[in-house]
Design a protein around this motif. Structure first.
Motif, PDB file in Angstrom:
ATOM      1  N   PRO A  17       0.810  -1.223   0.000  1.00 21.91           N
ATOM      2  CA  PRO A  17       0.000   0.000   0.000  1.00 21.91           C
ATOM      3  C   PRO A  17       0.839   1.268   0.000  1.00 21.91           C
ATOM      4  O   PRO A  17       0.339   2.338  -0.362  1.00 21.91           O
ATOM      5  CB  PRO A  17      -0.825  -0.120   1.284  1.00 21.91           C
ATOM      6  CG  PRO A  17      -0.096  -1.085   2.136  1.00 21.91           C
ATOM      7  CD  PRO A  17       0.605  -2.021   1.209  1.00 21.91           C
ATOM      8  N   GLU A  18       2.121   1.175   0.408  1.00 24.35           N
ATOM      9  CA  GLU A  18       2.982   2.363   0.368  1.00 24.35           C
ATOM     10  C   GLU A  18       3.346   2.737  -1.068  1.00 24.35           C
ATOM     11  O   GLU A  18       3.748   3.867  -1.346  1.00 24.35           O
ATOM     12  CB  GLU A  18       4.270   2.116   1.170  1.00 24.35           C
ATOM     13  CG  GLU A  18       4.033   2.138   2.671  1.00 24.35           C
ATOM     14  CD  GLU A  18       5.295   1.826   3.477  1.00 24.35           C
ATOM     15  OE1 GLU A  18       6.385   1.736   2.894  1.00 24.35           O
ATOM     16  OE2 GLU A  18       5.156   1.667   4.704  1.00 24.35           O
ATOM     17  N   LYS A  19       3.240   1.733  -1.981  1.00 25.33           N
ATOM     18  CA  LYS A  19       3.619   1.998  -3.365  1.00 25.33           C
ATOM     19  C   LYS A  19       2.422   2.134  -4.282  1.00 25.33           C
ATOM     20  O   LYS A  19       2.383   2.993  -5.158  1.00 25.33           O
ATOM     21  CB  LYS A  19       4.531   0.873  -3.879  1.00 25.33           C
ATOM     22  CG  LYS A  19       5.921   0.930  -3.270  1.00 25.33           C
ATOM     23  CD  LYS A  19       6.800  -0.144  -3.863  1.00 25.33           C
ATOM     24  CE  LYS A  19       8.223  -0.029  -3.323  1.00 25.33           C
ATOM     25  NZ  LYS A  19       9.037  -1.189  -3.685  1.00 25.33           N
TER      26      LYS A  19
ATOM     27  N   LYS B 278       1.027  -6.583   3.559  1.00 21.75           N
ATOM     28  CA  LYS B 278       1.959  -6.451   2.435  1.00 21.75           C
ATOM     29  C   LYS B 278       2.157  -7.846   1.843  1.00 21.75           C
ATOM     30  O   LYS B 278       2.388  -8.808   2.594  1.00 21.75           O
ATOM     31  CB  LYS B 278       3.289  -5.878   2.934  1.00 21.75           C
ATOM     32  CG  LYS B 278       4.305  -5.589   1.856  1.00 21.75           C
ATOM     33  CD  LYS B 278       5.566  -5.009   2.484  1.00 21.75           C
ATOM     34  CE  LYS B 278       6.669  -4.842   1.470  1.00 21.75           C
ATOM     35  NZ  LYS B 278       7.901  -4.353   2.082  1.00 21.75           N
TER      36      LYS B 278
END
Lengths: 173, 180
Positions: free
Chosen positions: B14-16, B99
């Protein structure tokens, strides 16, 4: 958290991309292992002194490389980051182990030195502690507190203190 | 005897990116290697950022449960030899993905906790010092009755496989009911 701890690259960008350790810190670990075994063929604790010093030099080089390591992919469950931290700690422990092994100029149990093949209770019945003091690894000794086993004749341990008659051990039955 | 297989993995970070995607990695597999060994090979050779949970590597801890070719299993207990040329890996269902193959087990353990999954003594025994746990004799009928339920390592595989869990957010799920 110490300020110089390895950070994932999203937090601290590596100034020189050429110093990056590649896709995986696991690779560094494997490379380090092959490198050490190539240099001395034994664990650092059982090396001969000349080779042991070179092992410590190699460990110093590894430690330096470990501080230059950057890891990609952020902080969220980053196994490569965990491994990079592991490598750094393993190198520290290996270096302190090698320091203690150099200090103990005798052979004892799995600490086997070809330059000092004999056990020497008179000199080395001591605990060796190592401590990192800045960049210097310090070794110091404390007496061993004998509780159950004592040095006996022929290098074999006995269960009774020296000078006292052998006690009969009651094994029951 | 080595064989190269393709590991097709559902990636998500989700960070990317807000949406998951599929990525494939070639993995050279030796005889008797399991899916977890394959994941370590990917971590080492291809993608250091791949996230998965593991601990014991021996089928005891239940950390590495995931969907392997559409079926829940422990990555450390499934031989890659027994699978086809392409091995498809997904995170457990009905749980939020943190993740890649890593899920947040909180909903699973909330339900587990909700059933009080332990013996509750009816009254303190006279011989029992205050604050000490009560000893449950292994040969008592009550203890024997829970033997099978204790085999569960709470890996969450049943929770992921259960269609009722997927359909009903209030359903406790197989693991919690087994322990209830």
């Amino acid at each position: 958290m110490p300020p110089n701890l390895i950070r994932p690259r999203s937090k601290r960008r590596s100034k020189k991309p050429s110093n990056r350790c590649g896709a995986s810190a696991a690779r560094i670990r494997l490379r380090s292992a092959t490198r050490c075994s190539r240099r001395c063929g034994k664990t650092s604790a059982s090396c001969a002194p000349g080779r042991s010093s070179s092992a410590r030099a190699a460990l110093g080089e590894l430690a330096e490389r470990a501080t230059r390591c950057a890891v990609a992919n952020g902080r969220r469950w980053n196994l490569a980051w965990q491994q990079a931290l592991d490598v750094r700690n393993l190198v520290t422990v290996a270096s302190l182990t090698a320091r203690a092994a150099l200090h103990r100029t005798e052979s004892r149990g799995s600490h086997a030195r070809s330059d000092f093949p004999e056990k020497n209770d008179r000199r080395w019945l001591v605990n060796i502690h190592t401590q990192r003091d800045g960049s210097h690894d310090r070794a110091f000794e404390t007496p061993v507190k004998l509780t159950r086993a004592y040095p006996g004749a022929g290098g074999l341990p006995t269960l009774h203190p020296p000078g006292e008659p052998a006690a009969t051990i009651d094994v029951g039955g | 005897m080595n064989a190269t297989k393709t590991f097709r993995i559902r990636r998500f970070d989700p960070e990317k990116s807000p949406s998951p995607y599929w990525a494939s990695y070639p993995v050279e597999i030796k005889p008797k290697q399991n899916v977890l060994d394959g994941l370590f090979a990917i971590l080492e050779n291809h993608e250091g950022g791949l996230a998965f949970r593991y601990s014991c590597r021996a089928g005891m801890c239940g950390s590495c449960a995931m969907r392997i070719d559409g079926r829940e299993g422990l990555a450390c207990r499934v031989w890659v030899e027994a699978l086809g040329p392409t091995v498809t890996l997904e995170p457990l269902r009905s749980l939020p993905v943190i993740k890649d193959l890593l899920t947040d087990m909180t909903p699973f353990f909330e339900r587990y906790r909700a059933v009080d999954p332990f013996f509750v003594g009816e009254s303190p025994t006279l011989a029992q010092p205050v604050g000490e746990p009560v000893r449950v004799d292994p040969s008592t009928p009550a203890r024997e009755r829970i033997d099978v339920a204790l085999e569960c390592i709470s890996c969450g595989a049943c929770y992921s496989a259960c269609p009722t869990v997927a359909a009903n957010p209030h359903f406790l799920g197989p693991a919690a009911l087994n322990r209830a």
